[in-house]
Every structure is written in C-alpha cells, then in structure tokens.
Scaffold this motif. Structure first.
Motif, short mmCIF file in Angstrom:
data_model
loop_
_atom_site.label_atom_id
_atom_site.label_comp_id
_atom_site.label_asym_id
_atom_site.label_seq_id
_atom_site.Cartn_x
_atom_site.Cartn_y
_atom_site.Cartn_z
N ALA A 71 -15.15 -10.95 -67.79
CA ALA A 71 -14.69 -11.60 -69.01
C ALA A 71 -14.20 -10.57 -70.03
O ALA A 71 -13.17 -10.77 -70.69
CB ALA A 71 -15.82 -12.44 -69.61
N LEU A 72 -14.92 -9.45 -70.15
CA LEU A 72 -14.51 -8.39 -71.07
C LEU A 72 -13.18 -7.76 -70.64
O LEU A 72 -12.34 -7.42 -71.48
CB LEU A 72 -15.60 -7.32 -71.15
CG LEU A 72 -16.87 -7.70 -71.94
CD1 LEU A 72 -17.93 -6.63 -71.77
CD2 LEU A 72 -16.53 -7.89 -73.41
N LYS A 73 -13.00 -7.60 -69.32
CA LYS A 73 -11.76 -7.01 -68.81
C LYS A 73 -10.55 -7.86 -69.20
O LYS A 73 -9.47 -7.34 -69.51
CB LYS A 73 -11.81 -6.92 -67.28
CG LYS A 73 -12.77 -5.87 -66.73
CD LYS A 73 -12.13 -4.49 -66.74
CE LYS A 73 -13.03 -3.46 -66.10
NZ LYS A 73 -12.43 -2.10 -66.15
N ILE A 74 -10.74 -9.17 -69.17
CA ILE A 74 -9.63 -10.09 -69.44
C ILE A 74 -9.57 -10.48 -70.92
O ILE A 74 -8.61 -11.08 -71.38
CB ILE A 74 -9.75 -11.35 -68.56
CG1 ILE A 74 -10.03 -10.98 -67.10
CG2 ILE A 74 -8.47 -12.18 -68.61
CD1 ILE A 74 -10.27 -12.16 -66.20
N ASN A 75 -10.64 -10.13 -71.65
CA ASN A 75 -10.74 -10.47 -73.07
C ASN A 75 -10.84 -11.98 -73.28
O ASN A 75 -10.14 -12.57 -74.12
CB ASN A 75 -9.55 -9.90 -73.86
CG ASN A 75 -9.82 -9.91 -75.36
OD1 ASN A 75 -10.97 -9.84 -75.81
ND2 ASN A 75 -8.76 -10.01 -76.16
N VAL A 76 -11.70 -12.60 -72.48
CA VAL A 76 -11.98 -14.03 -72.60
C VAL A 76 -13.49 -14.22 -72.58
O VAL A 76 -14.25 -13.27 -72.38
CB VAL A 76 -11.34 -14.83 -71.44
CG1 VAL A 76 -9.82 -14.70 -71.48
CG2 VAL A 76 -11.89 -14.37 -70.09
N SER A 77 -13.94 -15.44 -72.76
CA SER A 77 -15.38 -15.72 -72.72
C SER A 77 -15.85 -15.93 -71.29
O SER A 77 -15.07 -16.38 -70.44
CB SER A 77 -15.70 -16.97 -73.54
OG SER A 77 -15.19 -18.13 -72.91
N PRO A 78 -17.12 -15.62 -70.99
CA PRO A 78 -17.65 -15.89 -69.65
C PRO A 78 -17.52 -17.36 -69.27
O PRO A 78 -17.29 -17.69 -68.11
CB PRO A 78 -19.13 -15.46 -69.77
CG PRO A 78 -19.11 -14.40 -70.83
CD PRO A 78 -18.10 -14.89 -71.83
N ALA A 79 -17.66 -18.25 -70.27
CA ALA A 79 -17.55 -19.68 -70.00
C ALA A 79 -16.16 -20.04 -69.48
O ALA A 79 -16.00 -20.89 -68.60
CB ALA A 79 -17.86 -20.48 -71.25
N SER A 80 -15.14 -19.36 -70.02
CA SER A 80 -13.76 -19.62 -69.56
C SER A 80 -13.58 -19.17 -68.11
O SER A 80 -12.89 -19.83 -67.33
CB SER A 80 -12.76 -18.88 -70.45
OG SER A 80 -12.78 -19.40 -71.76
N VAL A 81 -14.22 -18.04 -67.75
CA VAL A 81 -14.14 -17.56 -66.37
C VAL A 81 -14.80 -18.58 -65.44
O VAL A 81 -14.26 -18.91 -64.38
CB VAL A 81 -14.82 -16.19 -66.22
CG1 VAL A 81 -14.84 -15.76 -64.76
CG2 VAL A 81 -14.12 -15.14 -67.07
N VAL A 82 -15.96 -19.08 -65.84
CA VAL A 82 -16.68 -20.06 -65.02
C VAL A 82 -15.84 -21.32 -64.80
O VAL A 82 -15.74 -21.83 -63.68
CB VAL A 82 -18.03 -20.43 -65.67
CG1 VAL A 82 -18.68 -21.60 -64.94
CG2 VAL A 82 -18.97 -19.23 -65.67
N ARG A 83 -15.23 -21.82 -65.87
CA ARG A 83 -14.39 -23.02 -65.75
C ARG A 83 -13.22 -22.78 -64.78
O ARG A 83 -12.86 -23.65 -63.99
CB ARG A 83 -13.86 -23.45 -67.11
CG ARG A 83 -14.89 -24.12 -68.00
CD ARG A 83 -14.22 -24.83 -69.17
NE ARG A 83 -13.53 -23.88 -70.04
CZ ARG A 83 -14.09 -23.26 -71.06
NH1 ARG A 83 -15.37 -23.48 -71.35
NH2 ARG A 83 -13.40 -22.42 -71.81
N THR A 84 -12.66 -21.58 -64.86
CA THR A 84 -11.52 -21.26 -64.00
C THR A 84 -11.92 -21.21 -62.53
O THR A 84 -11.25 -21.80 -61.67
CB THR A 84 -10.91 -19.90 -64.40
OG1 THR A 84 -10.53 -19.94 -65.78
CG2 THR A 84 -9.68 -19.59 -63.56
#
Length: 253
Positions: A50-63
């Motif tokens: 998430a930090l690498k992409i500059n997004v929230s962990p929750a957004s990664v999970v949804r994806t």
C-alpha cells in the motif's frame, strides 16, 4: 494454454477490464501496479505494498478481492507457487504468452473503433519515440504507409513544429513510450497537442503522464524489465501487435 499464464491472469473472465466499470480509479492503479511487479509482490506485506502505491491497505484488499482472491495472503501464495514452476520457457516467450492471454486484448476492439473515429479527419500520421521506441515508431510509420496512410516518423525530440494555432488539427501523433514519463517525450507531445494534433499513445500502463495527456491510450500491462538500473528491456511484442492492428484498421487499399 500454459498453466502458468492461465493462473496468473487472476481476474475472472466476466470482469471487464475497463477503468470506469468494475474498478475505481484507485483500484485500477493498484491492479496495474500488481501486474507490473509480479515478482516483487511476494516480498511485500500488505501495508508495504500500500505504501509503495501510495494507497490505503483497504484499497489493496478491495482490489485483490475483485481479482478473485479472498485475502492478500492468497494472492502472494499463488504468485509464489507460479514462481516455483519450471522456468524452461524463455523470458520473452513467457511475457508474450502472458500478454496475449490477458483479457485486456479484448478491450482493444472498442478502443480501435474509438481510434478510427478520432482520426477520421486526419490526413497525416506522425510517429514519435526515443531509443527503442524510436525504431518501433519507424516500423509503425511503415506499416501505416503499407496500408495506404500518409505517415512519417519523427526521431528528433527537438523537431520544430509550425507555431500557428491549429496547424496540426488534421494530423495524429502516435507516441510510443514504455514508462510514459520520459521528459524528452512529454514535451513534444505537449507541443503537438497545443497545435491541434490528436494524440494516441502506446505505453505499458495507463497510469502515467503521457497516457493522461493523450486523447486515446493503449496499454499492455507487462512487468517492467530494467537492467543496469536505467535500461528498459521490457518486451516490445505488444507494441508491434498494437501498431499492426491500428494500421490495418485504417486500411484504405
């Protein structure tokens, strides 16, 4: 179909890979990052990714859930399994097979129709890129010429253009760039666009400066291959394929 290619596609067949359909803008960004960093992902924790992409962990999970995985650990487990499969196939063949089995290939049909409409009044097609992309730009120009179009290649990033506003309104600029972030490519794109040229770009992802400047972007979503820190050796098989499809879509012979 190679089992490694099949399983690594992740996404369900009925999931249309368009930014504005099932994926939000943020989820599309995450999806493209994952596809471009397949070998590195397994070394990241969810938070690190998430930090690498500059997004929230929750957004990664949804994806990843939209990609068909219940948990992030399931994605990593699948990637580790595939990375352990036999590596007899050479890298270029692997990347090419992976590319041609991506659902994104099907999305090109709609984009090509948009391309035809966008360039319906264009009299000239200009091709531009630097490095390897310059050579491919020359190939693209030749393909368009072979199919009855007036086409030229520009190899000089400092190529002078007419200063009159609208002087390029009947021209289309087809720009090639793997990263879409090369300054020597961005500036000419801005110059041609400001004089009325339609801009069509072919880049590895759609999350970059050049693709966002373009009227139409074709991306191919492959893992970037960098050697000696600066040399990009990502296969250009997709670029040749896209150029040939575009040239034949406008065949006037």
């Amino acid at each position: 179909m190679d089992s490694r290619i099949t399983t690594i596609l992740f996404i369900k067949e009925d999931l249309i890979m368009e930014q504005n359909s099932h994926f939000t803008k943020t989820e599309w960004k995450i999806y493209q990052y994952i596809l471009s960093h397949l070998q590195q992902i397994t070394s990241y924790s969810l938070r690190q990714l998430a930090l690498k992409i500059n997004v929230s962990p929750a957004s990664v999970v949804r994806t990843i859930q939209k990609m068909g995985f219940k948990h992030y650990s399931d994605l990593c487990r699948q990637l580790k399994k595939e990375n352990q499969l036999d590596d007899v196939i050479d890298d270029v063949t692997y990347q090419a097979k992976y590319y041609f089995n991506q659902p994104i290939i099907e999305s090109y049909d709609k984009q090509i129709q948009i391309f035809k409409e966008l360039t319906s009044n264009c009299k000239d097609f200009l091709f531009f890129g630097i490095g390897t992309s310059s050579d491919l730009a020359a190939y693209g120009a030749r393909q368009f010429a072979n199919n009855g179009q007036n086409s030229f290649v520009i190899k000089d990033p400092f190529y002078p253009i007419q200063k009159t506003h609208g002087s390029y309104k009947d021209k289309a600029l087809i720009v090639l760039s793997v990263s879409g972030e090369t300054p020597q490519v961005i500036e000419p794109v801005l110059n041609f666009q400001s004089k009325g040229a339609k801009v069509i770009s072919i880049t590895n992802s759609s999350d970059n400066t050049i693709s966002k400047l373009s009227d139409l972007n074709f991306c191919y979503l492959l893992e970037s291959k960098i050697v000696s820190k600066t040399l990009n050796v990502t296969t250009q098989v997709p670029v040749v394929y896209i150029l040939e499809r575009l040239s034949r879509a406008l065949n006037s012979l």
